[in-house]
Design an enzyme around this catalytic site. Structure first.
Site, PDB file in Angstrom:
ATOM      1  N   TYR B 439       0.810  -1.223   0.000  1.00  0.00           N
ATOM      2  CA  TYR B 439       0.000   0.000   0.000  1.00  0.00           C
ATOM      3  C   TYR B 439       0.840   1.268   0.000  1.00  0.00           C
ATOM      4  CZ  TYR B 439      -0.515  -0.299   5.284  1.00  0.00           C
ATOM      5  OH  TYR B 439      -0.352  -0.375   6.625  1.00  0.00           O
ATOM      6  N   GLU B 440       0.193   2.360  -0.362  1.00  0.00           N
ATOM      7  CA  GLU B 440       0.877   3.655  -0.601  1.00  0.00           C
ATOM      8  C   GLU B 440       1.922   3.535  -1.711  1.00  0.00           C
ATOM      9  OE1 GLU B 440      -0.834   5.603   0.877  1.00  0.00           O
ATOM     10  OE2 GLU B 440      -1.467   4.651   2.733  1.00  0.00           O
ATOM     11  N   GLY B 441       1.607   2.720  -2.711  1.00  0.00           N
ATOM     12  CA  GLY B 441       2.526   2.524  -3.825  1.00  0.00           C
ATOM     13  C   GLY B 441       3.364   1.286  -3.601  1.00  0.00           C
TER      14      GLY B 441
END
Lengths: 597, 597
Positions: B439-441
């Site tokens: 998550y978050e890239g």
């Protein structure tokens, strides 16, 4: 949502093109089994796994096993699937015809097992343990025990377990406390608690045959006082009809990270009736017949999970549209390009692919030697094959299960956020794969078995069963223009392995911690070298056929081998450096220095 | 069963001995905060995390979140813990006093967050997202929005979310379909579906403030038409009293691998009222204020989980008796030696320890630069610090979360079979840690951000913010006898990094795939080099103090650094080889060649 198609084409490549299939048939005494027959058997097994076992995998994980009143109910559908598994003959492929088995090559059984593990690992553990128990009893049991128990186990209507671990002892079996008291009729009364017993209780078979390590009160302490006993859930009469419930009970099942459809049981033996298997006090040594069988099977579990993780990651990477290729739009007709255009996604997919195909070659190579060790006409050939199997057993177990978790984790990563969500299936593969690095001896124990026991045996004779063919092959292929790009890196890795071996042998003499410190790195180094050897041989086959009808398949082999040589095999350089840096960085650390502060 | 003690001694080492604490106080405008004050704050936070949050971690995982009638109930105890979290001021440590924050150094907030992540990552996500949302609004909101929303968010009675992902788009935010239609009163009506929204709905706060990417109908297509909107769950009056339910609803929550105490929501916006944040069409760029904050926070999550995994593995390794040391019995009074005597177990523990302590230094180093980038008096210093933060954000996010999963997995391995069982806690850490790589890239996206965007910017100016201090330090320490064993390997790794950088810069000009192919390996190479630099500096500190009162602590630092240099840093050799082998092994593979066959 996940998909599974058995990798029949690659299995055929390994079993029939890389290795000689005629040898597999003749060794197993099934000369009449042609390559077409093998194909047909595997295709039928594929259908069963894809259509019956696989649809129960996610639901089995969701539902888990149910424990009530010391009985275990497996997830919905498992019972019916097991009935079909048995009636279709998948339980008895490579078992001896004398006990009702089909006498097919071990390599076929291995391929079918891989499919079972891919499609439903939790399910696979129930018949999987039985196969190991069959081997154990076949080798060490009295004729009486064999005649009574083996046919039903081969048929699959009775299942088997291995009961080693106790709450305070796993790796160190010398600490076993379970007691066995001999009775006047030649039987024993077994009392104690065993934990982590896979398939220790379930509703799939009429009877469950436990193989239990226990200690007779008059025996020596430690590992030399441990013996092996057969303890059935139900006592049976001479006609093998259920007579009476034996006093072994499932007190609970574990809540685990994965393998939720497989029951992991706490078993309590309360003066349960059992019979000695093999000689008194040879329990641990004899158990290793089953254990070694299971270690190879567990390696295959790693491959099975890794295969289905790859298939799904590949499918997702071709379908998921997100962003554009770095070198410009590849699919202008779509809102975005499929993520397989990205180098990093390809790197993950190729890592998965090369580990899987390499491990399929490795597992089959060892299975071939198992057959030779049991059935070759020549005693020397049998012995040499057995030495090879002994050497490679820890390698197969540890490396293939390390790859299992790594590949399953890469599968999660390719899926991104969806990989973390239960319904897409990828996270289950990672959870299911993780145990394989632990059970049947942690991978650290495997490494120590390899470097501390197998390699020093007879001053490296076991090791030469691996070194000789690899060295010979490298010599043979010197100057081969097509293969040079593979032989070069193989040779470099092999030289590193040789040098590490010599260094370890010297250092280990004066300091056993040098062996322990290097063990895991050494195991990985030999595994990668084995892969490099097998990939080179695979390319030799592929080069000859790559202009034919199936050029895409063979070109894929060559490209995958190139990836291996350039992106995976370089790991050997850091492994080598870590081995050479010795035990001091590990052992100079005082226990207090680990913390806490 | 698991344990947790905040690593206060090591935090003190990093914050006060490795880096200058006075600078942290003065930069944050809290010159009056002494080292003793810092110690006290951290000790109080430790108590709260150990005694309140940690006991809810396993139970929260077991129970999970409950969804009913579009509302979410968090696990038992979370609500009360959250009340105490807020009332104790843990939500507002580094926030601006103007909005009710305590204005403490960012480094303190980082340390407290690490403790929260160690003790209960699922819980930590609720206030964690609010902190990112606070940063976002602080930087891009109008005064009116800031005055209305920030004080309640800082206080912790309202929480925040970031709503980016939609079913068909995650990484590629140009594909966003959620619509925002402007209204005559200056507000917007938002309609669309967002998925994977952490803390999207829960029962901990009075209101939830969503930050939503959406597209105005008249805007351009692709990423240039996306804007950012603030959409509260409840509309409030001028006195910030709840006025009316807004039309954003939680349609379901996900069943996930881990983080089960954290709600991951599908949110549907049905003509929900919202307000523009920042300029129209600058939504993605502005969202990156929050995103970058979250990326650093996610790296810290990796460390938090890794720390608790290490603590438990260490405790188990000291207690679990199994087998004997290879060099002879160490504890003759016991039935067996504790497993920490074994080199391979030590190798696992030291790998965990060195990654954790190295990442704690790395995270704090970056946090220091965040403070400088915001508060340094000199504009050049602010800009250079910002460039360093931008460069290192993807490194912190990806490397520290890769370590998180690796260390958590090692923790499972040290526990053996018990590691796989839920009640011992280790398997939960592995499941919880896994999402942080996604998550978050995803970490692949981080690597591409580093190598494809950050490094080429201004012909390597960002990179020089890292290269210059490292190079200067290596030069400065040439000939230092004590540090030679660390400076040598550091220099070698740094040279590899330099050469890889030059090669990539050249190759990338003609072929962007060269950047993509090397990105992940390069990110790991720079991260390991950063660790080598920080470990060397840590040893410089430790050498000066190792004969004093706390010699055990400082000797442990030096021994851990030695382990890093000899057993971890050699990874750079294979990373270097993989980078140099280029993109061809990845890109020459035709899409069909991946299979299936």
């Amino acid at each position: 949502m996940p998909i599974y198609k058995a990798p029949l084409r690659d299995m055929k490549f390994v079993m029939q093109e890389l290795f000689e299939s005629s040898q597999q048939s003749s060794l197993s005494g099934s000369e009449n089994v042609s390559e077409q027959d093998m194909d047909m058997i595997l295709a039928e097994a594929a259908k069963f796994c894809e259509n019956i076992l696989f649809p129960l995998n996610l639901s089995g994980d969701t539902e888990g096993c149910h424990w009530e009143n010391k009985e275990v109910r497996t997830p919905k559908g498992f019972k019916e699937a097991y009935q079909e598994f048995v009636s279709s003959g998948w339980a008895s492929l490579a078992c001896e015809p004398e006990y009702g088995g089909q006498g097919l090559p071990e390599t076929i059984a291995l391929a079918v097992e891989e499919m079972v593990c891919s499609s439903n690992l939790s399910f696979g553990l129930y018949p999987g343990l039985t196969r190991g128990a069959y081997q154990l009893l076949l080798k060490h049991g009295t004729d009486e025990l064999k005649q009574h128990y083996l046919p039903k186990m081969v048929e699959g209507v009775w299942s088997g377990t291995m009961c080693l671990t106790e709450p305070h002892c796993g790796t160190d079996l010398g600490l076993v406390r379970t007691k066995a008291v001999s009775q006047s009729d030649g039987s024993y009364k077994i009392t104690g608690t065993k934990i982590f017993i896979s398939s220790g209780e379930h509703d799939l078979t009429e009877n469950i045959i436990h193989f239990v390590l226990a200690r007779t009160p008059e025996g020596p302490s430690g590992i030399r006082g441990v013996s092996l006993f057969l303890v059935p859930k139900f006592l049976t009469d001479d006609n093998k009809e259920i007579k009476q419930r034996n006093t072994v009970y499932c007190d609970s099942i574990e809540r685990k990270m994965g393998l939720k459809g497989s029951s992991t049981c706490v078993l309590s033996f309360e003066d349960a009736t059992g019979w000695l298997v093999g000689s008194l006090y040879k329990g641990v040594a004899n158990m290793f017949t089953m254990m070694n069988n299971e270690r190879l099977a567990v390696g295959n579990q790693g491959l099975g999970i890794a295969e289905i993780a790859y298939q799904n990651a590949l499918s997702y990477a071709k379908e998921r549209l997100q962003g554009r290729a770095l070198t410009g739009v590849k699919h202008p007709e779509k809102n975005a390009d499929p993520i397989i255009v990205h180098p990093d996604v390809r790197k993950m997919l190729l890592t998965m692919k090369t580990y899987n195909e390499g491990n399929r070659m490795l597992g089959t190579w060892v299975a071939l030697h198992i057959m030779r060790s049991q059935k070759a006409e020549n005693a020397v050939e049998r012995e040499e094959a057995d030495e090879f199997v002994q050497l490679m057993t820890p390698v197969v177990k540890a490396f293939m299960t390390d790859c299992g978790t790594e590949v399953a984790s890469l599968g999660v990563q390719v899926y991104g956020g969806h990989g973390y969500i239960h319904e897409y299936g990828m996270e289950q593969y990672m959870r299911d794969a993780r145990i394989a690095q632990i059970y049947e001896g942690t991978n650290g124990v495997q490494a120590l078995d390899l470097v501390g026991r197998k390699i020093p045996t007879a001053t490296g004779r076991y090791l030469r069963r691996f070194f000789h063919p690899v060295y010979g092959y490298i010599q043979e292929k010197q100057g081969d223009a097509f293969l040079a790009e593979f032989v070069g890196p193989l040779q470099k890795a092999f030289e590193r392995l040789q040098q590490a071996t010599i260094t370890l042998a010297q250092r280990g003499l004066s300091n056993p911690d040098e062996i322990g410190a290097a063990a895991s790195d050494y195991l990985r180094l030999i595994a990668l070298t084995a892969h490099a050897y097998l990939w080179t041989k695979a390319c030799e086959v592929a080069y000859k056929k790559k202009t034919g009808q199936e050029s895409a398949f063979y070109e894929s082999k060559i490209a995958t081998a190139r990836f291996f040589m350039q992106k995976i095999l370089p790991q050997t350089s850091s492994l080598f450096a870590c081995i050479m840096s010795g035990s001091k960085p590990l052992m100079e650390m005082k226990e207090e220095a680990f913390g806490p502060f």
